[in-house]
Motif scaffolding. Structure first.
Motif, PDB file in Angstrom:
ATOM      1  N   VAL A 159       3.320   3.517  -4.775  1.00 56.80           N
ATOM      2  CA  VAL A 159       3.717   2.192  -4.288  1.00 56.80           C
ATOM      3  C   VAL A 159       2.938   1.823  -3.030  1.00 56.80           C
ATOM      4  CG1 VAL A 159       5.649   0.883  -3.296  1.00 56.80           C
ATOM      5  CG2 VAL A 159       5.991   2.232  -5.362  1.00 56.80           C
ATOM      6  N   ASN A 160       2.737   2.775  -2.135  1.00 50.69           N
ATOM      7  CA  ASN A 160       2.018   2.459  -0.902  1.00 50.69           C
ATOM      8  C   ASN A 160       0.543   2.186  -1.148  1.00 50.69           C
ATOM      9  OD1 ASN A 160       3.784   2.327   1.420  1.00 50.69           O
ATOM     10  ND2 ASN A 160       4.335   4.404   0.877  1.00 50.69           N
ATOM     11  N   ILE A 161      -0.060   2.861  -2.097  1.00 47.97           N
ATOM     12  CA  ILE A 161      -1.448   2.541  -2.461  1.00 47.97           C
ATOM     13  C   ILE A 161      -1.519   1.105  -2.972  1.00 47.97           C
ATOM     14  CG2 ILE A 161      -3.281   3.004  -4.145  1.00 47.97           C
ATOM     15  CD1 ILE A 161      -2.647   5.998  -3.790  1.00 47.97           C
ATOM     16  N   PHE A 162      -0.569   0.741  -3.832  1.00 49.38           N
ATOM     17  CA  PHE A 162      -0.531  -0.621  -4.374  1.00 49.38           C
ATOM     18  C   PHE A 162      -0.330  -1.648  -3.256  1.00 49.38           C
ATOM     19  CE2 PHE A 162       1.923  -4.212  -6.049  1.00 49.38           C
ATOM     20  CZ  PHE A 162       1.012  -4.711  -6.966  1.00 49.38           C
ATOM     21  N   ILE A 163       0.655  -1.410  -2.386  1.00 52.07           N
ATOM     22  CA  ILE A 163       0.934  -2.355  -1.291  1.00 52.07           C
ATOM     23  C   ILE A 163      -0.280  -2.477  -0.368  1.00 52.07           C
ATOM     24  CG2 ILE A 163       2.321  -2.701   0.799  1.00 52.07           C
ATOM     25  CD1 ILE A 163       4.709  -1.577  -0.769  1.00 52.07           C
ATOM     26  N   SER A 164      -0.882  -1.360  -0.031  1.00 50.08           N
ATOM     27  CA  SER A 164      -2.058  -1.394   0.838  1.00 50.08           C
ATOM     28  C   SER A 164      -3.188  -2.182   0.187  1.00 50.08           C
ATOM     29  CB  SER A 164      -2.535   0.018   1.164  1.00 50.08           C
ATOM     30  OG  SER A 164      -1.579   0.687   1.940  1.00 50.08           O
ATOM     31  N   GLY A 165      -3.379  -1.986  -1.113  1.00 54.93           N
ATOM     32  CA  GLY A 165      -4.408  -2.736  -1.839  1.00 54.93           C
ATOM     33  C   GLY A 165      -4.146  -4.222  -1.827  1.00 54.93           C
ATOM     34  N   VAL A 166      -2.892  -4.608  -2.025  1.00 58.07           N
ATOM     35  CA  VAL A 166      -2.535  -6.032  -2.024  1.00 58.07           C
ATOM     36  C   VAL A 166      -2.757  -6.635  -0.632  1.00 58.07           C
ATOM     37  CG1 VAL A 166      -0.583  -7.636  -2.213  1.00 58.07           C
ATOM     38  CG2 VAL A 166      -0.933  -5.882  -3.953  1.00 58.07           C
ATOM     39  N   VAL A 167      -2.350  -5.907   0.406  1.00 60.71           N
ATOM     40  CA  VAL A 167      -2.519  -6.417   1.767  1.00 60.71           C
ATOM     41  C   VAL A 167      -4.007  -6.551   2.107  1.00 60.71           C
ATOM     42  CG1 VAL A 167      -2.150  -5.887   4.215  1.00 60.71           C
ATOM     43  CG2 VAL A 167      -0.290  -5.584   2.593  1.00 60.71           C
ATOM     44  N   ILE A 168      -4.793  -5.536   1.770  1.00 57.61           N
ATOM     45  CA  ILE A 168      -6.239  -5.597   2.044  1.00 57.61           C
ATOM     46  C   ILE A 168      -6.871  -6.753   1.281  1.00 57.61           C
ATOM     47  CG2 ILE A 168      -8.432  -4.394   1.684  1.00 57.61           C
ATOM     48  CD1 ILE A 168      -6.878  -1.780   2.276  1.00 57.61           C
ATOM     49  N   PHE A 169      -6.520  -6.905   0.011  1.00 55.96           N
ATOM     50  CA  PHE A 169      -7.062  -8.001  -0.798  1.00 55.96           C
ATOM     51  C   PHE A 169      -6.685  -9.351  -0.184  1.00 55.96           C
ATOM     52  CE2 PHE A 169      -6.715 -11.058  -4.299  1.00 55.96           C
ATOM     53  CZ  PHE A 169      -8.018 -11.013  -4.769  1.00 55.96           C
ATOM     54  N   GLY A 170      -5.427  -9.487   0.232  1.00 54.09           N
ATOM     55  CA  GLY A 170      -4.985 -10.743   0.845  1.00 54.09           C
ATOM     56  C   GLY A 170      -5.719 -11.040   2.144  1.00 54.09           C
ATOM     57  N   LEU A 171      -5.943 -10.010   2.949  1.00 56.95           N
ATOM     58  CA  LEU A 171      -6.671 -10.212   4.204  1.00 56.95           C
ATOM     59  C   LEU A 171      -8.124 -10.576   3.942  1.00 56.95           C
ATOM     60  CD1 LEU A 171      -5.176  -7.308   6.342  1.00 56.95           C
ATOM     61  CD2 LEU A 171      -4.753  -9.764   6.624  1.00 56.95           C
ATOM     62  N   LEU A 172      -8.736  -9.961   2.936  1.00 51.93           N
ATOM     63  CA  LEU A 172     -10.118 -10.300   2.602  1.00 51.93           C
ATOM     64  C   LEU A 172     -10.221 -11.745   2.113  1.00 51.93           C
ATOM     65  CD1 LEU A 172     -11.318  -7.012   0.864  1.00 51.93           C
ATOM     66  CD2 LEU A 172     -11.995  -7.887   3.113  1.00 51.93           C
ATOM     67  N   GLN A 173      -9.192 -12.214   1.405  1.00 51.28           N
ATOM     68  CA  GLN A 173      -9.174 -13.599   0.943  1.00 51.28           C
ATOM     69  C   GLN A 173      -8.972 -14.568   2.103  1.00 51.28           C
ATOM     70  OE1 GLN A 173      -9.892 -14.574  -2.213  1.00 51.28           O
ATOM     71  NE2 GLN A 173     -10.309 -12.398  -2.511  1.00 51.28           N
ATOM     72  N   SER A 174      -8.421 -14.074   3.196  1.00 47.18           N
ATOM     73  CA  SER A 174      -8.199 -14.912   4.384  1.00 47.18           C
ATOM     74  C   SER A 174      -9.360 -14.822   5.369  1.00 47.18           C
ATOM     75  CB  SER A 174      -6.912 -14.481   5.097  1.00 47.18           C
ATOM     76  OG  SER A 174      -5.807 -14.617   4.252  1.00 47.18           O
ATOM     77  N   ASN A 175     -10.524 -14.457   4.860  1.00 42.19           N
ATOM     78  CA  ASN A 175     -11.769 -14.389   5.628  1.00 42.19           C
ATOM     79  C   ASN A 175     -11.768 -13.322   6.722  1.00 42.19           C
ATOM     80  OD1 ASN A 175     -12.981 -16.406   4.095  1.00 42.19           O
ATOM     81  ND2 ASN A 175     -12.062 -18.001   5.375  1.00 42.19           N
ATOM     82  N   ASN A 177      -6.095  -3.238   9.917  1.00 39.05           N
ATOM     83  CA  ASN A 177      -4.913  -4.041  10.196  1.00 39.05           C
ATOM     84  C   ASN A 177      -3.653  -3.175  10.075  1.00 39.05           C
ATOM     85  OD1 ASN A 177      -2.590  -5.864   9.523  1.00 39.05           O
ATOM     86  ND2 ASN A 177      -4.170  -7.396   9.898  1.00 39.05           N
ATOM     87  N   PHE A 178      -2.722  -3.333  11.014  1.00 38.62           N
ATOM     88  CA  PHE A 178      -1.502  -2.531  11.020  1.00 38.62           C
ATOM     89  C   PHE A 178      -0.655  -2.758   9.768  1.00 38.62           C
ATOM     90  CE2 PHE A 178       3.014  -1.985  12.165  1.00 38.62           C
ATOM     91  CZ  PHE A 178       3.004  -0.614  12.387  1.00 38.62           C
ATOM     92  N   GLY A 179      -0.714  -3.939   9.205  1.00 31.77           N
ATOM     93  CA  GLY A 179       0.064  -4.246   8.004  1.00 31.77           C
ATOM     94  C   GLY A 179      -0.275  -3.340   6.829  1.00 31.77           C
ATOM     95  N   VAL A 180      -1.509  -2.854   6.805  1.00 33.59           N
ATOM     96  CA  VAL A 180      -1.932  -1.962   5.727  1.00 33.59           C
ATOM     97  C   VAL A 180      -1.194  -0.634   5.827  1.00 33.59           C
ATOM     98  CG1 VAL A 180      -3.903  -0.715   4.754  1.00 33.59           C
ATOM     99  CG2 VAL A 180      -4.189  -3.054   5.566  1.00 33.59           C
ATOM    100  N   TYR A 181      -0.942  -0.178   7.031  1.00 35.96           N
ATOM    101  CA  TYR A 181      -0.367   1.153   7.240  1.00 35.96           C
ATOM    102  C   TYR A 181       1.111   1.148   7.607  1.00 35.96           C
ATOM    103  CZ  TYR A 181      -5.301   2.053   7.373  1.00 35.96           C
ATOM    104  OH  TYR A 181      -6.623   2.112   7.044  1.00 35.96           O
ATOM    105  N   SER A 182       1.691  -0.018   7.826  1.00 37.96           N
ATOM    106  CA  SER A 182       3.076  -0.061   8.302  1.00 37.96           C
ATOM    107  C   SER A 182       4.062   0.534   7.297  1.00 37.96           C
ATOM    108  CB  SER A 182       3.470  -1.492   8.671  1.00 37.96           C
ATOM    109  OG  SER A 182       3.394  -2.332   7.539  1.00 37.96           O
TER     110      SER A 182
END
Length: 103
Positions: free
Chosen positions: A34-50, A59-64
């Protein structure tokens, strides 16, 4: 008759222990997946936000969720394995005394 009761009691204790250990390992697998999935989603979302890749990864959100859920995992581990798994069980002092006496 008493021996049968003791055997049965030991069997029940062992069965509970195995169930607790299995529960911990299932929790650990879910934690990682689950954490790999969440981290992937957060990283993907941040990359989409330039965000740059480096900024997204750091970003702390990836590891929180790893951190906070990891604290829960630590307490689950302590509940299942206790301090014995750290190495300070009943026989630890005796083993250390023997070890120092051999030297």
């Amino acid at each position: 008759m008493e021996r049968d009761f003791t055997k049965e009691q030991n069997y029940i204790k062992a069965k509970k222990r195995v169930k607790a250990i299995k529960g911990f390992y299932v929790h650990l697998m879910v934690f990682v997946i689950v954490n790999i999935f969440i981290s992937g989603v957060v990283i993907f979302g941040l990359l989409q936000s330039n965000y740059s890749f480096y900024d997204a990864i750091t970003n702390f959100g990836v590891y929180s969720t790893w951190l906070f859920w990891g604290i829960g995992m630590f307490f689950h581990w302590m509940g299942v394995f206790g301090f014995k798994s750290i190495g300070f069980g009943k026989d630890w002092e005796e083993k250390k005394i023997k070890e120092f006496m051999e030297k």
